[in-house]
Design an enzyme around this catalytic site. Structure first.
Site, PDB file in Angstrom:
ATOM      1  CG  ASP A 196       3.184  -7.341   3.445  1.00  0.00           C
ATOM      2  OD1 ASP A 196       4.151  -6.619   3.677  1.00  0.00           O
ATOM      3  OD2 ASP A 196       2.448  -7.818   4.329  1.00  0.00           O
ATOM      4  CG  ASP A 251       5.563  -4.206  -0.902  1.00  0.00           C
ATOM      5  OD1 ASP A 251       6.418  -3.317  -1.049  1.00  0.00           O
ATOM      6  OD2 ASP A 251       4.773  -4.231   0.063  1.00  0.00           O
ATOM      7  CD  GLU A 261       6.221   1.148  -3.811  1.00  0.00           C
ATOM      8  OE1 GLU A 261       7.037   1.504  -2.944  1.00  0.00           O
ATOM      9  OE2 GLU A 261       5.002   1.157  -3.629  1.00  0.00           O
TER      10      GLU A 261
END
Lengths: 168, 168
Positions: B140, B7, B67
């Site tokens: 996170d 992330d 992502e």
């Protein structure tokens, strides 16, 4: 002093190394790293990072110069370019090299005297300033050399300003 | 199979390593790489890239998961995040590791059943799915673990689909 200009792109990243000795500027190496078009973005970033690392190991610069991000660009191009820029910045900063940034207008103005000069004008002036009219540089390479020249001029102006500010 | 969720962030980058054995998922390592706030962006990118490289060398993953960029973000945040993402992608791809990407909605849906779940719901379900209720993971880290879990579920669905498509 050896100055490395970098013009990031996910397919072609231009580079230009300029040696500054006093006022004299000499091109040391310039060209571009190109990625095979069939590579996906992560692999292109790794390819560019590896090529830049090799160049820096071959010619360790005192300063690296990039354009400030990101002027007149749509969101999609911006995302791709920013990722390429990030991969390259990590390589430069990871080797402890100092980084300067100038806007496209500052670079054009430093090289041609006109902040709105086009690519051809920049390329012509880069060749002239480096006494290298015969070189077959791609525009990515002349853009990168223009960054290095802009940086060299700023360093000269800065040192003059320091001298002027000293009491006689 | 070891799956690494990442992330990215320029100040804090979350990571989560999940071991998938059949249907069983076990957390191997999770946390975040944090940068000193006084570092400029290039040095933060180099710091994050170096930390990620060390993690990968310690626990070489079979797959890395991020992502898809970039949802509901202003241009300034997007430029910074994209540069962090690029620096990290170059590290992963430079080590030949396969990369998968899922949208935030896909990740939330895989982990909670709701594509619009909030961070707390995601964190709770991550702990439940990994039988790790007591762990003090930062958000996170749970976001990164959620990516790895999403990837593991997709691999399972893909293998079931392949099996179902085979003639009896």
């Amino acid at each position: 002093m050896l100055i490395l200009g970098i013009d990031p792109g996910s397919l072609h990243t231009g580079y230009g190394l300029v040696e500054k000795q006093g006022s004299a500027l000499t091109p040391v190496d310039a060209g571009r790293f190109s990625c095979p078009r069939d590579l996906d973005l992560p692999r292109r970033l790794a390819h560019l990072a590896a090529r830049l690392g090799e160049l820096i190991d071959r010619h360790p610069p005192d300063l690296a110069v990039l354009e400030t991000p990101f002027h007149g660009m749509n969101a999609r191009s911006l995302i791709v370019l920013a990722q390429a820029r990030g991969a390259l910045l990590a390589v430069v900063a990871g080797r402890g090299i100092e980084i300067r940034e100038y806007s496209p207008a500052e670079v054009k103005s430093a090289v041609t005297g006109n902040g709105r000069a086009d690519k051809d004008q920049v390329a012509r002036m880069v060749r002239l300033l480096l006494s290298a009219r015969g070189e077959g540089w791609a525009s990515d390479a002349t853009d990168a050399l223009a960054l290095a020249i802009c940086c060299a001029q700023r360093l000269k102006l800065d040192s003059l300003a320091v001298r002027a500010a000293k009491p006689l």
